[in-house]
Design a protein around this motif. Sequence first.
Motif, PDB file in Angstrom:
ATOM      1  N   ASP A 422       0.837  -1.190   0.000  1.00 18.32           N
ATOM      2  CA  ASP A 422       0.000   0.000   0.000  1.00 18.32           C
ATOM      3  C   ASP A 422       0.869   1.234   0.000  1.00 18.32           C
ATOM      4  O   ASP A 422       1.930   1.269   0.600  1.00 18.32           O
ATOM      5  CB  ASP A 422      -0.908   0.032   1.237  1.00 18.32           C
ATOM      6  N   ASP A 426      -5.410   5.002   2.542  1.00 20.48           N
ATOM      7  CA  ASP A 426      -6.668   4.423   2.086  1.00 20.48           C
ATOM      8  C   ASP A 426      -6.464   3.103   1.355  1.00 20.48           C
ATOM      9  O   ASP A 426      -7.395   2.571   0.747  1.00 20.48           O
ATOM     10  CB  ASP A 426      -7.419   5.414   1.200  1.00 20.48           C
ATOM     11  N   GLU A 428      -4.469   2.455  -1.246  1.00 24.81           N
ATOM     12  CA  GLU A 428      -4.162   2.544  -2.670  1.00 24.81           C
ATOM     13  C   GLU A 428      -2.853   1.814  -2.946  1.00 24.81           C
ATOM     14  O   GLU A 428      -1.833   2.087  -2.340  1.00 24.81           O
ATOM     15  CB  GLU A 428      -4.045   4.007  -3.099  1.00 24.81           C
ATOM     16  N   ASP A 432      -2.509   0.960  -8.481  1.00 21.89           N
ATOM     17  CA  ASP A 432      -3.625   1.910  -8.475  1.00 21.89           C
ATOM     18  C   ASP A 432      -3.121   3.332  -8.698  1.00 21.89           C
ATOM     19  O   ASP A 432      -3.695   4.102  -9.476  1.00 21.89           O
ATOM     20  CB  ASP A 432      -4.382   1.859  -7.144  1.00 21.89           C
ATOM     21  N   LYS A 433      -2.043   3.668  -7.995  1.00 19.36           N
ATOM     22  CA  LYS A 433      -1.491   5.025  -8.120  1.00 19.36           C
ATOM     23  C   LYS A 433      -1.009   5.271  -9.537  1.00 19.36           C
ATOM     24  O   LYS A 433      -1.262   6.337 -10.115  1.00 19.36           O
ATOM     25  CB  LYS A 433      -0.341   5.218  -7.137  1.00 19.36           C
ATOM     26  N   ARG A 436      -3.831   5.865 -11.871  1.00 19.01           N
ATOM     27  CA  ARG A 436      -4.381   7.213 -11.676  1.00 19.01           C
ATOM     28  C   ARG A 436      -3.466   8.269 -12.299  1.00 19.01           C
ATOM     29  O   ARG A 436      -3.934   9.228 -12.922  1.00 19.01           O
ATOM     30  CB  ARG A 436      -4.561   7.475 -10.176  1.00 19.01           C
TER      31      ARG A 436
END
Length: 501
Positions: A422, A426, A428, A432-433, A436
């Motif tokens: 992570d 939250d 992420e 995921d980062k 994004r």
Amino acid sequence: MELPVINKASAEAPKGGCSAGSCGSTDDQMSHLPEHIRQKVFNHPCYSEEAHHYFARMHVAVAPACNIQCNYCNRKYDCANESRPGVVSEVLKPVQAVKKVLAVAATIPQMSVLGIAGPGDPLANPERTFETFRMLSEQAPDIKLCVSTNGLSLPEQVEELAKYNIDHVTITINCVDPDVGAQIYPWIFWRNKRIKGREAAEILIEQQQKGLEMLVAKGILVKVNSVMIPGVNDKHLEEVSKIVKAKGAFLHNVMPLISEAEHGTFYGLTGQRGPTNEELQALQDACEGDMNMMRHCRQCRADAVGLLGEDRGAEFTLDKIESMDIDYPEAMKMRAEVHAAINEELESKRLAREAKVQLVSIQGTKTKEGARPVLMAVATKGGGIINEHFGHAGEFLIYEASSSGVRFIGHRKTIPYCEGGDTCGDGESALDKTLRVLVGCEVVLCSKVGYEPWGPLEAAGIQPNGEHAMEPIEDAVTAVYEEMRVAGKLAPNPPEQQKVA
């Protein structure tokens, strides 16, 4: 000692930097400058977008004091994991800084530029700054010397800067309207008094503009940095760009506000957001009509070492350089060879681009008019080629391909996917980062990409591509764009907005 891979093709020094439209250093964009000024820029990683793939820079932190307060700044020491202006791990005395510079230049022969940029303001610490420059000009005459300043004390120091042959000065100018400035600067320290509000901003702006004019009159290249602060100066920076260009600044660098609350800045603690990638690009594009724009800035630490986008400062701490035996005159010979080889590579690329432009002008472009532009992300370790694994990339360079060519847009930082785990409270993940961060891009070019992230990338509308490993970036971007055209993927209407879970 690891040296860059070079293709020796020409003996002339390059006269420019990057592809048309990608930075402030191409032949066309520098055509208005005298040749001796252009030669000051071609191998400067902070001024030339192409040179930053090959040449390294370093900053020495000899200037701890500052004479203004900015709402986006909080100068912390001993914060090695933060990469932002004003942050350092060690504040050095001038003699320590010089020894560190000699150690870095001998170990990293691609290092071409030494800058003093903090952690405070170099010209608010004139004795420490100019003592460092004096010793370096004597002991390392092959290194370009630069300084970055807020400009408050600049006019009274211009003569001293010229004395030490400082070729490049960066001034941070965030506004030319005192009412805007009052929202950015709580106070300045001026003539032994702390001055606040609009009056403070008015004095600062006057000093910045006066210093800019004086530097240009001395033939010193000036780059202007501006921090884009949404709702504060974002609508105002186009005017700033027009004014500083009219007064002779060479390059404008519009940077995004760094506003994470954990940095402890006023803006961060009060919820002021930074700009989105799209907002930043739109402003840079708007300013570019009036000013050559820098798009490869990494907002470096005040003790950064290495290529832009990397930091090798941990290799050159005071305890480590104390034990180094440095024969700098001998190192200068190696540095000269490395720089000559890089210059030949850059010149070879410049000639190849010119030949390609001439060929296109004869044959006409293959790309259909009206085909929409496409953003592509590139994973690279440097050298202007695709040579980074997707999972190892801590940042991606963003290029725009269109019917008119390839344009460098900027860079986006992320967490390397292969670090896993992570990345924030939250939950992420690193992937995921990255998804994004890459929103808006339709292709990611890398030397290799694993099976696991392939599916999520495609689901986010980003096509992974490892077929152009070790190829020049712009050639690969052009080839992929042409493949998309042939496959009918370049309809004028843009794709639906990508969504990341």
